[in-house]
Design a protein around this motif. Structure first.
Motif, PDB file in Angstrom:
ATOM      1  N   ALA A   1       0.686  -1.161   0.141  1.00  7.14           N
ATOM      2  CA  ALA A   1       0.088   0.001   0.200  1.00  7.14           C
ATOM      3  C   ALA A   1       0.890   1.076   0.043  1.00  7.14           C
ATOM      4  N   GLY A   2       0.503   2.849  -0.664  1.00  6.93           N
ATOM      5  CA  GLY A   2       0.839   3.645  -0.512  1.00  6.93           C
ATOM      6  C   GLY A   2       2.201   3.688  -2.438  1.00  6.93           C
ATOM      7  N   GLU A   3       2.425   2.280  -2.978  1.00  8.31           N
ATOM      8  CA  GLU A   3       3.449   2.495  -3.866  1.00  8.31           C
ATOM      9  C   GLU A   3       2.161   2.036  -4.526  1.00  8.31           C
ATOM     10  N   SER A   4       2.855   2.200  -6.525  1.00  2.86           N
ATOM     11  CA  SER A   4       1.948   2.189  -7.521  1.00  2.86           C
ATOM     12  C   SER A   4       2.191   1.342  -8.530  1.00  2.86           C
ATOM     13  N   VAL A   5       1.171   0.894  -8.932  1.00  2.00           N
ATOM     14  CA  VAL A   5       0.966   0.142 -10.344  1.00  2.00           C
ATOM     15  C   VAL A   5       0.449   0.682 -11.958  1.00  2.00           C
ATOM     16  N   THR A   6       1.462   0.234 -13.136  1.00  2.00           N
ATOM     17  CA  THR A   6       0.904   1.116 -14.147  1.00  2.00           C
ATOM     18  C   THR A   6      -0.451  -0.159 -14.910  1.00  2.00           C
ATOM     19  N   LEU A   7      -1.433   1.245 -15.178  1.00  2.00           N
ATOM     20  CA  LEU A   7      -2.633  -0.083 -15.986  1.00  2.00           C
ATOM     21  C   LEU A   7      -2.462   0.714 -17.005  1.00  2.00           C
ATOM     22  N   ASP A   8      -2.382   0.032 -18.251  1.00  2.00           N
ATOM     23  CA  ASP A   8      -2.775   0.285 -19.726  1.00  2.00           C
ATOM     24  C   ASP A   8      -4.551   0.028 -19.675  1.00  2.00           C
ATOM     25  N   LEU A   9      -5.293   0.929 -20.245  1.00  2.00           N
ATOM     26  CA  LEU A   9      -6.521   0.571 -20.816  1.00  2.00           C
ATOM     27  C   LEU A   9      -6.707   0.300 -22.787  1.00  2.00           C
ATOM     28  N   SER A  10      -7.382  -0.127 -23.177  1.00  2.00           N
ATOM     29  CA  SER A  10      -7.754  -0.489 -24.425  1.00  2.00           C
ATOM     30  C   SER A  10      -9.024  -0.292 -24.940  1.00  2.00           C
ATOM     31  N   PHE A  11      -9.357   1.046 -25.530  1.00  2.00           N
ATOM     32  CA  PHE A  11     -10.522   1.479 -26.281  1.00  2.00           C
ATOM     33  C   PHE A  11     -10.806   0.954 -27.682  1.00  2.00           C
ATOM     34  N   SER A  12     -12.171   1.105 -27.500  1.00  2.00           N
ATOM     35  CA  SER A  12     -12.355   0.476 -29.171  1.00  2.00           C
ATOM     36  C   SER A  12     -12.073   1.280 -29.931  1.00  2.00           C
ATOM     37  N   ASN A  13     -11.883   2.149 -29.565  1.00  2.00           N
ATOM     38  CA  ASN A  13     -11.442   3.628 -30.585  1.00  2.00           C
ATOM     39  C   ASN A  13     -10.072   3.878 -31.055  1.00  2.00           C
ATOM     40  N   GLY A  14      -9.109   2.678 -30.260  1.00  2.00           N
ATOM     41  CA  GLY A  14      -8.114   2.385 -30.794  1.00  2.00           C
ATOM     42  C   GLY A  14      -6.881   3.756 -29.772  1.00  2.00           C
ATOM     43  N   GLU A  15      -7.397   3.911 -28.976  1.00  2.00           N
ATOM     44  CA  GLU A  15      -7.369   4.766 -28.298  1.00  2.00           C
ATOM     45  C   GLU A  15      -6.545   3.662 -26.441  1.00  2.00           C
ATOM     46  N   VAL A  16      -5.051   3.437 -26.364  1.00  2.00           N
ATOM     47  CA  VAL A  16      -4.712   3.325 -25.253  1.00  2.00           C
ATOM     48  C   VAL A  16      -4.755   4.020 -23.968  1.00  2.00           C
ATOM     49  N   LEU A  17      -5.439   4.164 -23.010  1.00  2.00           N
ATOM     50  CA  LEU A  17      -4.280   5.343 -22.253  1.00  2.00           C
ATOM     51  C   LEU A  17      -3.532   4.015 -20.482  1.00  2.00           C
ATOM     52  N   SER A  18      -2.723   4.700 -20.444  1.00  2.00           N
ATOM     53  CA  SER A  18      -1.456   3.848 -19.157  1.00  2.00           C
ATOM     54  C   SER A  18      -1.752   4.994 -18.424  1.00  2.00           C
ATOM     55  N   LEU A  19      -1.665   4.521 -17.017  1.00  2.00           N
ATOM     56  CA  LEU A  19      -2.227   4.931 -15.560  1.00  2.00           C
ATOM     57  C   LEU A  19      -1.276   4.676 -15.377  1.00  2.00           C
ATOM     58  N   SER A  20      -0.812   5.356 -13.910  1.00  2.00           N
ATOM     59  CA  SER A  20      -0.358   5.119 -12.643  1.00  2.00           C
ATOM     60  C   SER A  20      -1.503   5.127 -12.036  1.00  2.00           C
ATOM     61  N   MET A  21      -2.242   3.820 -11.102  1.00  2.00           N
ATOM     62  CA  MET A  21      -2.836   3.475  -9.762  1.00  2.00           C
ATOM     63  C   MET A  21      -2.284   3.231  -8.813  1.00  2.00           C
ATOM     64  N   PRO A  22      -2.702   4.480  -7.542  1.00  2.00           N
ATOM     65  CA  PRO A  22      -2.211   3.525  -6.220  1.00  2.00           C
ATOM     66  C   PRO A  22      -3.423   2.450  -5.477  1.00  2.00           C
ATOM     67  N   LEU A  23      -1.850   1.620  -4.991  1.00  2.00           N
ATOM     68  CA  LEU A  23      -2.335   0.653  -4.479  1.00  2.00           C
ATOM     69  C   LEU A  23      -2.790   0.816  -2.488  1.00  2.00           C
ATOM     70  N   THR A  24      -3.424   0.373  -2.894  1.00  2.00           N
ATOM     71  CA  THR A  24      -4.583   1.183  -1.359  1.00  2.00           C
ATOM     72  C   THR A  24      -5.042  -1.071  -0.338  1.00  2.00           C
ATOM     73  N   GLU A  25      -4.999   0.009   0.227  1.00  2.00           N
ATOM     74  CA  GLU A  25      -5.341  -1.400   1.405  1.00  2.00           C
ATOM     75  C   GLU A  25      -7.086  -1.856   1.734  1.00  2.00           C
ATOM     76  N   MET A  26      -7.136  -3.073   1.021  1.00  2.00           N
ATOM     77  CA  MET A  26      -8.638  -3.399   1.244  1.00  2.00           C
ATOM     78  C   MET A  26      -9.453  -3.145   2.650  1.00  2.00           C
ATOM     79  N   PRO A  27     -10.282  -2.138   2.827  1.00  2.00           N
ATOM     80  CA  PRO A  27     -10.916  -1.955   3.757  1.00  2.00           C
ATOM     81  C   PRO A  27     -11.687  -2.950   4.568  1.00  2.00           C
ATOM     82  N   ARG A  28     -11.326  -2.522   5.941  1.00  2.00           N
ATOM     83  CA  ARG A  28     -11.492  -3.166   6.928  1.00  2.00           C
ATOM     84  C   ARG A  28     -13.210  -3.737   7.321  1.00  2.00           C
ATOM     85  N   ARG A  29     -13.515  -4.620   7.585  1.00  2.00           N
ATOM     86  CA  ARG A  29     -14.861  -5.075   7.794  1.00  2.00           C
ATOM     87  C   ARG A  29     -14.833  -4.871   9.070  1.00  2.00           C
TER      88      ARG A  29
END
Length: 145
Positions: A117-145
């Motif tokens: 948690a606190g680090e990040s990972v890169t995600l590449d999202l590909s869309f039907s129009n040919g666009e690809v978004l490369s995003l950095s997403m933060p890593l978070t803990e699972m919420p406690r129940r």
């Protein structure tokens, strides 16, 4: 003739100096959950905004931090919640789609290294129009129940 060439060079410089057009797709509120101890599966959540006048679909995702990524949805049938893979996630024109717990989401399988948690990972999202978004997403803990 010299004026024409000077005008042509001036127009070319002006056109190349224009800023790039803004993307028609943006992503907000992104996060990837750190897998629970002993688990090799987790989920990613975010909102995709389609600013275009035509619909578009998210057709795939990938990340070098995971072996594979799949688009999923939760459905309720006969009082039972089920999770199933989907081929695409549609985003209507001038609208948005939210991937969230209990609904549409991104399933991520087999982390390639320990995730904190606190680090990040890169995600590449590909869309039907040919666009690809490369995003950095933060890593978070699972919420406690």
């Amino acid at each position: 003739m010299v004026r024409f060439i000077a005008l042509l060079i001036s127009a070319t410089v002006s056109l190349t100096a224009l800023p790039a057009l803004a993307t028609e797709l943006t992503v907000t509120d992104g996060q990837v959950r750190v897998p629970m101890p002993g688990r090799t599966v987790t989920a990613g959540y975010f909102t995709i905004h389609n600013h275009a006048a035509t619909a578009v679909s998210l057709v795939s995702a990938q990340s070098n931090a995971f072996e594979r990524a799949e688009l999923h949805q939760h459905t309720h049938k006969d009082g039972v919640m089920r999770m199933e893979q989907v081929d695409q996630i549609d985003i209507a024109a001038n609208s948005s789609a939210t991937l969230q717990p209990g609904g549409l989401h991104l399933m991520l399988f087999n982390p390639q290294q320990p995730l904190m948690a606190g680090e990040s990972v890169t995600l590449d999202l590909s869309f039907s129009n040919g666009e690809v978004l490369s995003l950095s997403m933060p890593l978070t803990e699972m919420p406690r129940r």
